[in-house]
Design a protein around this motif. Sequence first.
Motif, mmCIF file in Angstrom:
data_model
loop_
_atom_site.group_PDB
_atom_site.id
_atom_site.type_symbol
_atom_site.label_atom_id
_atom_site.label_comp_id
_atom_site.label_asym_id
_atom_site.label_seq_id
_atom_site.Cartn_x
_atom_site.Cartn_y
_atom_site.Cartn_z
ATOM 1 N N ASP A 57 -6.810 1.525 -7.252
ATOM 2 C CA ASP A 57 -6.430 0.676 -7.972
ATOM 3 C C ASP A 57 -4.674 2.431 -8.425
ATOM 4 O O ASP A 57 -3.016 1.730 -8.976
ATOM 5 C CB ASP A 57 -5.834 0.929 -9.758
ATOM 6 N N TRP A 58 -5.162 3.328 -7.876
ATOM 7 C CA TRP A 58 -3.962 4.571 -7.596
ATOM 8 C C TRP A 58 -2.765 4.637 -6.957
ATOM 9 O O TRP A 58 -3.112 3.317 -6.002
ATOM 10 C CB TRP A 58 -5.033 5.443 -7.449
ATOM 11 N N ALA B 161 0.414 -1.028 -0.211
ATOM 12 C CA ALA B 161 0.016 0.278 -0.774
ATOM 13 C C ALA B 161 1.013 0.826 -0.307
ATOM 14 O O ALA B 161 1.921 1.940 0.645
ATOM 15 C CB ALA B 161 -0.947 0.103 1.207
ATOM 16 N N ILE B 162 0.540 2.196 -0.604
ATOM 17 C CA ILE B 162 1.403 4.052 -0.898
ATOM 18 C C ILE B 162 0.062 4.294 -0.108
ATOM 19 O O ILE B 162 -0.686 4.459 0.365
ATOM 20 C CB ILE B 162 0.764 4.222 -2.072
ATOM 21 N N ASP B 163 1.033 5.084 1.198
ATOM 22 C CA ASP B 163 0.723 5.947 1.867
ATOM 23 C C ASP B 163 0.697 7.511 1.282
ATOM 24 O O ASP B 163 1.715 8.465 1.432
ATOM 25 C CB ASP B 163 1.729 6.375 2.642
ATOM 26 N N THR C 201 1.167 2.878 -15.453
ATOM 27 C CA THR C 201 0.110 1.496 -14.703
ATOM 28 C C THR C 201 -1.220 1.628 -15.081
ATOM 29 O O THR C 201 -1.780 0.701 -14.339
ATOM 30 C CB THR C 201 0.513 1.703 -12.885
ATOM 31 N N GLY C 202 -1.464 2.523 -16.061
ATOM 32 C CA GLY C 202 -2.862 2.602 -16.784
ATOM 33 C C GLY C 202 -3.667 2.913 -15.636
ATOM 34 O O GLY C 202 -4.791 2.826 -16.105
ATOM 35 N N CYS D 75 1.112 8.015 -10.401
ATOM 36 C CA CYS D 75 -0.227 8.454 -10.865
ATOM 37 C C CYS D 75 -0.310 9.918 -11.053
ATOM 38 O O CYS D 75 -0.923 10.322 -10.111
ATOM 39 C CB CYS D 75 -1.341 7.604 -11.008
ATOM 40 N N THR D 76 -0.691 9.625 -12.026
ATOM 41 C CA THR D 76 -2.187 11.553 -12.060
ATOM 42 C C THR D 76 -2.855 11.384 -10.897
ATOM 43 O O THR D 76 -3.725 10.383 -10.292
ATOM 44 C CB THR D 76 -2.993 11.150 -13.702
#
Length: 161
Positions: A46-47, A2-4, A79-80, A51-52
């Motif tokens: 999925d962010w 997980a990204i914080d 990442t799409g 990513c933008t």
Amino acid sequence: MAIDWCNKPVTLAFARRHYYLFDPVTEEPLENVNMTDIFEAHECVDWESGCTEPWIVDVVCALLIANRAERAIEIGGFTGFASKRLARALNSLRRGHLTVCEIVPERAEYIQTALDILRLPYVQHTVIADDSLRWLPTLPDESIDFAWVDGNHEKEHQEGE
């Protein structure tokens, strides 16, 4: 992993300042707003960092729809995350073709798979594994209705695009 992203200063500042864009009827003071709820409420599981931001992608998709684009390109698929949303926006118009140009072959393959999985009935998609500076000149004149350029952010590369 997980990204914080909640503690990223720019993301946090934007979300807190413009929270009304995400939940206009909230009664919560901004200090009590859980940033994770914003992303989950907007189906952005999925962010990933890099990513933008989702609300930017929402605006880009709204512009694509408002312009009734049929042939869209995205430079820099990463990442799409945006690619999938651009494809869905085209699908809402019941037509279109999305071409994603991603310089990293492994990412391009990942994006191709992610778009294939969507199985959108009205949209075709192509993912190109190449440098946009090589690929863009190969396109015929007037073959693009809409472009989202979010690739290499170096000044020289941006000027070339």
